[in-house]
Scaffold this active site. Structure first.
Site, PDB file in Angstrom:
ATOM      1  N   ASP A  78     -21.974 -16.581  22.896  1.00  9.66           N
ATOM      2  CA  ASP A  78     -21.593 -16.972  21.530  1.00  9.66           C
ATOM      3  C   ASP A  78     -20.343 -16.239  21.028  1.00  9.66           C
ATOM      4  O   ASP A  78     -19.957 -16.399  19.865  1.00  9.66           O
ATOM      5  CB  ASP A  78     -22.742 -16.679  20.555  1.00  9.66           C
ATOM      6  CG  ASP A  78     -23.735 -17.837  20.418  1.00  9.66           C
ATOM      7  OD1 ASP A  78     -23.345 -18.990  20.677  1.00  9.66           O
ATOM      8  OD2 ASP A  78     -24.899 -17.577  20.038  1.00  9.66           O
ATOM      9  N   ARG A 137     -26.758 -11.251  20.248  1.00  8.77           N
ATOM     10  CA  ARG A 137     -25.339 -11.191  19.876  1.00  8.77           C
ATOM     11  C   ARG A 137     -24.874  -9.767  19.562  1.00  8.77           C
ATOM     12  O   ARG A 137     -23.683  -9.562  19.255  1.00  8.77           O
ATOM     13  CB  ARG A 137     -25.050 -12.125  18.681  1.00  8.77           C
ATOM     14  CG  ARG A 137     -25.318 -13.605  18.974  1.00  8.77           C
ATOM     15  CD  ARG A 137     -24.659 -14.529  17.943  1.00  8.77           C
ATOM     16  NE  ARG A 137     -23.193 -14.493  18.020  1.00  8.77           N
ATOM     17  CZ  ARG A 137     -22.379 -15.112  17.165  1.00  8.77           C
ATOM     18  NH1 ARG A 137     -22.892 -15.822  16.165  1.00  8.77           N
ATOM     19  NH2 ARG A 137     -21.073 -15.023  17.288  1.00  8.77           N
ATOM     20  N   ARG A 190     -28.985 -14.988   7.557  1.00  6.77           N
ATOM     21  CA  ARG A 190     -28.358 -13.923   8.356  1.00  6.77           C
ATOM     22  C   ARG A 190     -27.941 -12.741   7.473  1.00  6.77           C
ATOM     23  O   ARG A 190     -28.663 -11.763   7.370  1.00  6.77           O
ATOM     24  CB  ARG A 190     -27.153 -14.484   9.117  1.00  6.77           C
ATOM     25  CG  ARG A 190     -27.462 -15.724   9.981  1.00  6.77           C
ATOM     26  CD  ARG A 190     -28.192 -15.388  11.253  1.00  6.77           C
ATOM     27  NE  ARG A 190     -28.480 -16.551  12.088  1.00  6.77           N
ATOM     28  CZ  ARG A 190     -27.729 -16.974  13.109  1.00  6.77           C
ATOM     29  NH1 ARG A 190     -26.624 -16.352  13.425  1.00  6.77           N
ATOM     30  NH2 ARG A 190     -28.099 -18.028  13.812  1.00  6.77           N
ATOM     31  N   HIS A 194     -25.329 -20.327   8.126  1.00 10.21           N
ATOM     32  CA  HIS A 194     -24.210 -19.480   7.704  1.00 10.21           C
ATOM     33  C   HIS A 194     -23.511 -20.191   6.545  1.00 10.21           C
ATOM     34  O   HIS A 194     -23.396 -21.430   6.564  1.00 10.21           O
ATOM     35  CB  HIS A 194     -23.163 -19.321   8.819  1.00 10.21           C
ATOM     36  CG  HIS A 194     -23.450 -18.258   9.831  1.00 10.21           C
ATOM     37  ND1 HIS A 194     -23.165 -18.430  11.177  1.00 10.21           N
ATOM     38  CD2 HIS A 194     -23.945 -17.001   9.712  1.00 10.21           C
ATOM     39  CE1 HIS A 194     -23.486 -17.323  11.837  1.00 10.21           C
ATOM     40  NE2 HIS A 194     -23.968 -16.447  10.975  1.00 10.21           N
ATOM     41  N   CYS A 206     -16.013 -21.606  12.736  1.00  8.12           N
ATOM     42  CA  CYS A 206     -16.757 -20.574  13.476  1.00  8.12           C
ATOM     43  C   CYS A 206     -15.886 -19.925  14.553  1.00  8.12           C
ATOM     44  O   CYS A 206     -16.086 -18.767  14.906  1.00  8.12           O
ATOM     45  CB  CYS A 206     -17.972 -21.169  14.170  1.00  8.12           C
ATOM     46  SG  CYS A 206     -19.207 -21.847  13.083  1.00  8.12           S
TER      47      CYS A 206
HETATM   48  N1  ARG Z   1     -24.910 -19.719  18.088  1.00  7.92           N
HETATM   49  C1  ARG Z   1     -24.237 -18.976  17.045  1.00  7.92           C
HETATM   50  C2  ARG Z   1     -25.263 -18.338  16.124  1.00  7.92           C
HETATM   51  O1  ARG Z   1     -26.244 -18.972  15.826  1.00  7.92           O
HETATM   52  C3  ARG Z   1     -23.306 -19.860  16.291  1.00  7.92           C
HETATM   53  C4  ARG Z   1     -22.469 -19.123  15.292  1.00  7.92           C
HETATM   54  C5  ARG Z   1     -21.583 -20.017  14.510  1.00  7.92           C
HETATM   55  N2  ARG Z   1     -20.677 -19.269  13.716  1.00  7.92           N
HETATM   56  C6  ARG Z   1     -20.433 -19.475  12.411  1.00  7.92           C
HETATM   57  N3  ARG Z   1     -19.502 -18.789  11.859  1.00  7.92           N
HETATM   58  N4  ARG Z   1     -21.143 -20.312  11.695  1.00  7.92           N
HETATM   59  O2  ARG Z   1     -25.108 -17.235  15.704  1.00  7.92           O
END
Ligand code: ARG
Length: 271
Positions: free
Chosen positions: A68, A93, A138, A167, A261
């Site tokens: 990612d 991550r 998040r 997000h 992203c």
């Molecule tokens: N697979 C990543 C996650 O879920 C995707 C992140 C996408 N980034 C963003 N800025 N929305 O963390």
């Protein structure tokens, strides 16, 4: 009204090791096939679009085992040459955070440690002098308070309620110093009211445009780079005088990402 573009400096990470190996948002299906070469081709087109618009693109080397890492927006938040480092919610991550922090520090940015879960520009978006801050999935409230202290920008918490738009940058993007586009349904009723008060002229997107990541777009004040599938949104933007450029990010969407992203804005001390 004529809209003015300002040239930007972006950080991107080539999706060399792109894959969907785990599931941390509803878009990800680790059993479905992915194609890293196609992801690289789509990413390269996005990068070239920025270069053609006159922006500067820096590149951070991809790290094996971090599929990612292409989502550079989650690497930090950078305002006035100050970088607020990130702390990911998910352990998969976690190792991206030090990679981005050390790149930024080597590039001359002052890096400030994250003390709370904070996924960078995924959830923290600067609109003029306001910092819009998403939470619910998040980035935490504590990180919003830290961002306000560090950047000295009034920070407005917005509550995200739909797991598909986990997000802030999947539900809202910044058009220019005064305006945004967003999907109301992605926010709590109170946060929808806040957005209406702050941005009475906002471009309100449809669920269809949001579902193809239309709100994960990048504007320089005049040119809006958006997923080519977001046709309704593109038409609404053109009606407002924006120039739209469609890009196909279908492969990266399998991980829950789009153009924004993949793009971290590096704001230097003088801007
Ligand atoms: N697979 C990543 C996650 O879920 C995707 C992140 C996408 N980034 C963003 N800025 N929305 O963390």
């Amino acid at each position: 009204m004529s809209l003015d573009a300002t040239s930007r400096r972006y950080l991107m990470c080539r999706p060399t090791y792109f894959a969907v190996e785990y599931k941390i948002n509803p878009w990800m299906d680790p059993t479905a096939p992915t194609d890293a070469d196609l992801a690289i081709a789509q990413w390269s087109t996005l990068r070239q679009v920025y270069l053609d618009l006159g922006h500067t693109v820096e590149e951070i080397p991809a790290v094996p085992g971090l599929p990612d890492m292409v989502f550079a927006a989650n690497g930090a938040t950078v305002v006035d040459g100050q970088a607020l480092a990130v702390q990911f919610r998910d352990p998969q991550r976690a190792d991206e955070a030090p990679a981005y922090a050390s790149w930024l520090s080597r590039a001359g940015f002052e890096v400030h440690e994250a003390k709370h879960v904070n996924e960078g520009e995924g959830d923290l978006l600067l609109v003029g002098n306001l910092l819009l801050a998403g939470t619910g999935f998040r980035t935490t409230h504590a990180a919003h308070a830290r961002a306000q202290e560090l950047f000295g920008r009034p920070t407005v918490t917005l509550q995200l309620v739909d797991p598909r738009y986990y997000h802030l940058d999947t539900a809202l993007f910044v058009l220019d110093e005064h305006n945004v586009a967003y999907l109301p349904e992605a926010f709590s009723p109170g946060s929808q009211a806040v957005l209406r008060r702050l941005f009475p002229d906002a471009v309100v997107a449809t669920p269809e445009d949001a579902a193809v990541f239309g709100l994960n777009s990048v504007s320089d004040g005049r040119n809006v780079v958006l997923p080519v599938q977001a046709t309704g949104l593109a038409a609404a933007l053109r009606e407002r005088g924006y120039h739209t450029i469609g890009v196909d990010m279908s492969e990266l969407r399998k991980a829950g990402g789009g153009p924004k992203c993949c793009t971290l804005e590096l704001r230097e001390a003088n801007r």
